[in-house]
Motif scaffolding. Structure first.
Motif: not given
Length: 330
Positions: A262-281
């Motif tokens: 989450v980058d709050s440099t501007g007036e509107t924060p910008v969210s960027t998904v960097l990575d993720g994971w999922r586990e099923r068992g």
């Protein structure tokens, strides 16, 4: 695999959330009805014990990273592992009613129906080493967490029998088998963590877990001993025997997580998904408890048809119980 077992306690709480156990009430180790006679009774039983659980789980884990050379790159890994836990101070409260029948001389049969509620402390066991001298696995406990496992329909069948009588003494025993109706249950949890990267940038990690579990369980008890008639209305009894419990728990779950910048440099924060994971068992956990037991109690015959009893039980692994019941014969 990173982040695995972050929600392990929550997972196991969900797995066990449909579980409830029922032991007593027990009663004098002897038959009390004449041939062809019927009786109805109602009782309350409280019991506490420690349980061990172990089994195996397997599944698939996936990770993706949008900053990789190939955006959206996904890695997959199949896995399998052993699961061990301790369920400490497991407390049950049972409210049961029964119908009894004098099947023949010196032999009574009964059926009990009711509801049981339960709660306890879960501790996961993690293997962190191996003792070369003893060959034992070195394990540590998670911090225990108390969970309320709800209520379930319970039933029991059993028999009370007389072996011999001599004066004020009567020798006999009881045997019973009981279950709590297994059902599936779901457990969900959401966790969010925020880590500051700079004055205007932060990383937000979110984790979600959904678990479904189904339990089949039974318990058997047998004990023998004497009953002593103090007076026409009052008797006391004691017995020794064995109690065993076995449960099979089938579970499946899905854990997911995302790392967002989450980058709050501007007036509107910008969210960027960097990575993720999922586990099923999915897997099966076996719950076990076996203990030598001692049963003690007293019975008071208020009238020729009404009997009130108080029971107490002690056993191994911190096991103990106490209860009260009342019966009407006709």
């Amino acid at each position: 695999m990173r982040q695995r077992r972050l929600l392990a306690c929550a997972l196991l709480a969900g797995m066990l959330s449909s579980m409830a156990l029922a032991g007593g009430p027990f009663g004098a180790p002897m038959s009390t009805l004449d041939t062809g006679q019927w009786a109805v009774d109602a009782g309350y039983w409280y019991e506490e014990m420690d349980l061990w659980g172990d089994g195996g789980m397997s599944g698939i884990s996936e990770e993706w990273n949008v900053e990789a050379e190939t955006p959206g790159f996904v890695t997959q890994e199949t896995w399998g592992e052993d699961v061990r836990l301790r369920l400490l101070d497991f407390q049950t409260s049972s409210y049961l009613g029964s119908l009894e029948y004098g099947f023949c001389e010196n032999l009574d049969l009964y059926v009990r129906l009711g509801v049981t509620s339960a709660e306890g402390d879960i501790r996961l066991l993690h293997v962190y080493g191996f003792d070369e001298e003893t060959g034992d696995l070195l394990e540590r406990d998670d911090v225990p967490t108390t969970f309320d496992f709800g209520s379930g329909f319970s039933w029991q069948i059993g028999t009370a029998f007389t072996i011999c009588r001599s004066g004020a003494w009567t020798w006999g025993g009881r045997m019973q088998f009981g279950m709590v109706q297994g059902d599936s249950d779901s457990f969900c949890q959401h966790v969010e963590e925020t880590v500051a990267v700079g004055e205007t940038v932060e990383d937000v990690r979110t984790y979600d877990s959904v678990t479904t579990a189904e339990l089949d369980w039974w318990q058997a008890v047998a004990y023998v001993g004497p009953t002593y008639q103090l007076s026409d209305a009052l008797s006391v009894y004691a017995g020794g025997g064995w109690q065993t419990l076995h449960g099979t728990l089938d579970i499946d779950y899905t854990d997911t997580g995302l790392l967002t910048e989450v980058d709050s440099t501007g007036e509107t924060p910008v969210s960027t998904v960097l990575d993720g994971w999922r586990e099923r068992g999915e897997g099966t956990i076996t719950l076990k408890h076996a203990s030598a037991i001692g049963v003690f109690g007293a019975a008071w015959s208020a009238t020729s048809n009404v009997n009130i009893g108080v029971d107490a039980l002690i056993g191994e692994a911190g096991k103990w119980g106490i209860g009260v019941s009342g019966a009407f014969a006709f």
